[in-house]
Motif scaffolding. Structure first.
Motif, PDB file in Angstrom:
ATOM      1  N   ASP B 220       4.659 -17.949 -13.060  1.00  0.00           N
ATOM      2  CA  ASP B 220       3.984 -16.755 -12.581  1.00  0.00           C
ATOM      3  C   ASP B 220       2.793 -16.384 -13.460  1.00  0.00           C
ATOM      4  OD1 ASP B 220       3.613 -14.735 -10.906  1.00  0.00           O
ATOM      5  OD2 ASP B 220       5.187 -13.437 -11.693  1.00  0.00           O
ATOM      6  N   HIS B 244       1.210 -11.798  -4.531  1.00  0.00           N
ATOM      7  CA  HIS B 244       1.620 -10.535  -5.141  1.00  0.00           C
ATOM      8  C   HIS B 244       1.398  -9.350  -4.210  1.00  0.00           C
ATOM      9  CE1 HIS B 244       3.177 -11.572  -8.950  1.00  0.00           C
ATOM     10  NE2 HIS B 244       2.138 -12.348  -9.266  1.00  0.00           N
ATOM     11  N   HIS B 246       2.049  -9.305  -1.298  1.00  0.00           N
ATOM     12  CA  HIS B 246       3.220  -9.225  -0.428  1.00  0.00           C
ATOM     13  C   HIS B 246       4.470  -8.824  -1.171  1.00  0.00           C
ATOM     14  CE1 HIS B 246       1.641 -10.811   3.334  1.00  0.00           C
ATOM     15  NE2 HIS B 246       0.781 -11.424   2.547  1.00  0.00           N
ATOM     16  N   SER B 247       4.368  -8.885  -2.494  1.00  0.00           N
ATOM     17  CA  SER B 247       5.605  -8.633  -3.230  1.00  0.00           C
ATOM     18  C   SER B 247       5.707  -7.156  -3.586  1.00  0.00           C
ATOM     19  CB  SER B 247       5.646  -9.500  -4.481  1.00  0.00           C
ATOM     20  OG  SER B 247       4.622  -9.105  -5.360  1.00  0.00           O
ATOM     21  N   ARG B 248       5.427  -6.317  -2.598  1.00  0.00           N
ATOM     22  CA  ARG B 248       5.553  -4.882  -2.838  1.00  0.00           C
ATOM     23  C   ARG B 248       6.996  -4.524  -3.142  1.00  0.00           C
ATOM     24  NH1 ARG B 248       3.462  -2.536   2.499  1.00  0.00           N
ATOM     25  NH2 ARG B 248       4.885  -4.226   3.007  1.00  0.00           N
ATOM     26  N   LYS B 249       7.088  -3.366  -3.747  1.00  0.00           N
ATOM     27  CA  LYS B 249       8.454  -2.917  -4.057  1.00  0.00           C
ATOM     28  C   LYS B 249       9.088  -2.356  -2.801  1.00  0.00           C
ATOM     29  CE  LYS B 249       7.350  -2.058  -8.785  1.00  0.00           C
ATOM     30  NZ  LYS B 249       6.211  -1.335  -9.324  1.00  0.00           N
ATOM     31  N   GLN B 310      12.198  -4.655  -6.757  1.00  0.00           N
ATOM     32  CA  GLN B 310      11.132  -5.630  -6.476  1.00  0.00           C
ATOM     33  C   GLN B 310      11.647  -6.535  -5.369  1.00  0.00           C
ATOM     34  OE1 GLN B 310       8.358  -5.677  -8.772  1.00  0.00           O
ATOM     35  NE2 GLN B 310       7.278  -7.010  -7.349  1.00  0.00           N
ATOM     36  N   LYS B 311      10.794  -6.789  -4.421  1.00  0.00           N
ATOM     37  CA  LYS B 311      11.194  -7.656  -3.327  1.00  0.00           C
ATOM     38  C   LYS B 311      11.411  -9.068  -3.862  1.00  0.00           C
ATOM     39  CE  LYS B 311       9.691  -7.482   1.421  1.00  0.00           C
ATOM     40  NZ  LYS B 311       8.462  -7.497   2.215  1.00  0.00           N
ATOM     41  N   SER B 312      12.445  -9.703  -3.411  1.00  0.00           N
ATOM     42  CA  SER B 312      12.703 -11.040  -3.937  1.00  0.00           C
ATOM     43  C   SER B 312      11.740 -12.042  -3.300  1.00  0.00           C
ATOM     44  CB  SER B 312      14.134 -11.463  -3.652  1.00  0.00           C
ATOM     45  OG  SER B 312      14.228 -11.884  -2.327  1.00  0.00           O
ATOM     46  N   LEU B 313      11.524 -13.127  -4.028  1.00  0.00           N
ATOM     47  CA  LEU B 313      10.588 -14.151  -3.575  1.00  0.00           C
ATOM     48  C   LEU B 313      11.026 -14.725  -2.224  1.00  0.00           C
ATOM     49  CD1 LEU B 313       8.099 -15.096  -4.909  1.00  0.00           C
ATOM     50  CD2 LEU B 313       9.335 -17.045  -5.788  1.00  0.00           C
ATOM     51  N   ILE B 316       9.867 -12.564   0.409  1.00  0.00           N
ATOM     52  CA  ILE B 316       8.420 -12.654   0.624  1.00  0.00           C
ATOM     53  C   ILE B 316       8.090 -13.868   1.478  1.00  0.00           C
ATOM     54  CG2 ILE B 316       6.177 -12.887  -0.494  1.00  0.00           C
ATOM     55  CD1 ILE B 316       7.502 -11.687  -2.999  1.00  0.00           C
TER      56      ILE B 316
END
Ligand SMILES: Nc1ncnc2c1ncn2[C@@H]1O[C@H](COP(=O)(O)OP(=O)(O)OP(=O)(O)O)[C@@H](O)[C@H]1O
Ligand SMILES: [Mg+2]
Lengths: 259, 327
Positions: B220, B244, B246-249, B310-313, B316
């Protein structure tokens, strides 16, 4: 290619491949020396045929030792590429065919040196016999020595090609060494059945096949006598063709290999 | 202006023949597709992270780029030169190697001669690559192996072998570096060092780096671009920035009456998901969160916990591609 050979020589530092060949030469030398020094003064049978005696002896010794030595040498030259998977890196830098050829050329150089030294050993040992038995000097059969050199080189090279191919494909190196030891035993046996077609089946047996001397045992006097036999030129040509085939197959296998 | 791509593939495919029994479970009869129509695009000067779970086809792809294995189909262009077209080599091996000599690689496990010392290994590589031996000290310093250089490589620990492999790959300052799980076997400090080193390579040495891993968290902090491969298919390829975005909380909620809570949230237009007794929905502004919670309480739902996550990968990628992948 000419660039790769010096690099190859640096790569095989501390692998002591030459030691294998030297050891074989020394063992053969001292074995023969021991046999000679044990000859009684009345061993008249050997007189006048010192060269023939040694040529046959060395064909036997080559058939015993060389398959193992060649297997070990090829294995030591090739396993360095596999142990640390160096081949993967090498193949991104050099042509595969060059990698394959460099190893073959190196093997050929060792075998040439071995065959030369062994052939040179013959007149030396003949001198020892003559000194030991106080015999008159014998004329050197140069043609026979040349054929001995040629056949030792050729058979060994074919064995080396086969062993190199096996070694380049075996991570553990147990298989190629097993093939070497097995070949040595079979090569030895094939010598004891001179008229069986069996000796023509395995390349190891050809140290015998190309020997230009045969032995004749006289039961009454318990003496042996040697007589020259013609060099089997047609068989030699066939054997060379087999060697070329082994080379083509080995090369093709190595070129197509996924690493 | 269009960016230059250092690696470009189109339709890159690798199939392996498999035994009958195994083939029955796979789609194609008799073969299994290990790399499936992959279109890689690695921009010049980037650090490109190649992500995928075990067996996804990362190493296979990288080996095909290097010509170690033959692709079944597809085109490969490296450093602007097409090497392979429709699975066939387009040039003589010598010319291909001229291109590949500008590439440093470390694939799967480090390559080394076990009976030679670290330094002797690098000397061999210098000669193979036609690089002056004076570069050895420099790369040894980069990977911090000066002190172990005279020890036999076969006696190195895995991490040290990995460092030696990286040193060898760096020799000759290649334009492109292919690193397959380079942090394998390194200790945490070593991983950090490796990351720091890789991150600086584009700037300091004008290299493009493609580095594979099976953990996004691991790369990362050093990559600009990400390609994600799963079961042989490239399911995502774009800048890390976009990933990132897309990786909103998201907000998570536990209540004493989930069914009722879902109804209330949905009535308020919130896309709520429920998973193992936990409700989750995209993060919202504070005022709206306050509004939603009071709405729940008004409707008699007891709110037990509220927290941010945190949204998991995996989620996403699921959002982006509609494909499930476990990383
Ligand atoms: N020689 C082969 N014959 C058949 N299948 C193979 C061969 N080599 C690799 N595979 C298969 O190809 C798939 C991808 O392998 P690959 O090594 O590329 O995975 P990877 O993404 O590098 O995984 P890892 O993270 O474990 O290194 C695996 O399912 C593997 O079983
Ligand atoms: Mg892998």
């Amino acid at each position: 290619m000419s660039r790769l050979l010096p690099i190859e020589l640096r790569k095989i530092r501390r692998r002591y491949v030459w030691l294998l060949f030297l050891a074989a030469l020394l063992v053969i030398f001292f074995w023969d020396l021991w046999a000679i020094l044990r000859m009684k003064p009345e061993s008249k049978w050997v007189l006048g045929q010192e060269y023939e005696y040694l040529l046959l002896d060395m064909a036997l010794q080559n058939a015993i030792f060389l398959p193992i030595v060649i297997a070990a040498a090829a294995s030591r030259l090739c396993d360095i590429e596999l142990k640390g998977s160096a081949l993967k890196m090498l193949c991104t830098l050099e042509k595969r065919i060059d990698i394959y050829h460099t190893k073959l050329v190196l093997g050929a150089l060792y075998l040439l040196a071995y065959s030369l030294l062994q052939t040179a050993m013959l007149p030396l040992l003949v001198r020892v016999i003559q000194a030991h038995l106080q015999a008159p000097p014998q004329k050197m059969p140069s043609a026979q020595l040349a054929l001995f050199f040629l056949s030792t080189c050729t058979v060994s090279m074919v064995l080396f090609i086969i062993q190199q191919t096996i070694s380049l494909f075996s991570v553990t190196q147990i298989v190629p060494l097993f093939v070497g030891v097995g070949g040595s035993l079979l090569g030895l046996f094939s010598g004891f059945f001179p008229n069986a077609p069996f000796r023509y089946l395995l390349p190891q047996g050809y140290y015998w096949v190309f020997c230009t001397v045969n032995i004749y045992y006289i039961p009454e006097t318990r003496d042996v006598t040697y007589y020259p036999i013609p060099f089997p030129t047609a068989v030699f040509a066939g054997f060379c063709a087999f060697g070329v085939l082994a080379y083509i197959i080995g090369r093709r296998l190595f070129m197509g290999r996924e690493i | 202006m269009e960016r230059n791509y250092v690696i470009q593939t189109r339709n890159l495919t690798k199939e392996y023949a498999v035994k009958k029994k195994a083939a029955e479970t796979e789609a194609g009869a008799g073969t299994s597709r290990v790399v499936n129509r992959v279109d890689l695009a690695v921009p010049e000067g980037a650090v490109y992270g190649f992500l995928g779970p075990n067996g996804a086809g990362k190493s296979t792809t990288m080996k095909m780029l290097l010509g170690l294995i033959k692709p079944t189909d597809g085109d490969i262009t490296i450093l602007g030169t097409p090497l392979t077209s429709s699975g066939r080599s387009t040039m003589h091996e010598r010319d291909r190697l001229d291109i590949l000599r500008q590439t440093g690689s470390l694939i799967e496990s480090p390559s080394y001669y076990a009976h030679l010392t670290g330094r002797e290994n690098l000397q061999i590589l210098c000669r193979l690559k036609n690089v002056p031996e004076s570069e050895i000290d420099e790369v040894l310093a980069l990977v911090r192996m000066e002190r172990q250089q005279n020890k036999k490589a076969g006696k190195y620990s895995l991490g040290m072998k990995q460092r030696l492999g990286l040193a060898g790959a760096l020799l000759g300052s290649p334009k492109l570096l292919l690193l397959d799980e380079p942090t394998n076997g390194l200790d945490p400090a070593g991983i950090q060092e490796m990351r720091d080193l890789i991150r600086t390579l584009p700037q300091n040495r004008h290299m493009t780096v493609m580095v594979s891993s099976h953990l996004l968290s691991e790369i990362d902090q050093m990559v600009d671009y990400v390609g994600v491969i799963n079961k042989g298919q490239l399911i995502y390829q774009d800048s890390l920035l976009r990933l990132h975005e897309h990786s909103r909380k998201e907000l998570c909620l536990r209540t004493d009456n989930n069914n009722r809570a879902v109804c209330v949230l949905q009535e308020n237009g919130v896309p709520v998901q429920i998973e193992q007794d936990i409700l989750s929905f995209p993060e919202t502004k504070d005022e709206r969160t306050v509004f939603l919670i009071s709405a729940l309480v008004r409707e008699g739902v007891g709110v037990l916990r509220l927290w941010e996550r945190q949204k998991s990968l995996e989620d996403i990628f699921l959002d982006l591609t509609g494909k499930q992948v476990s990383l």
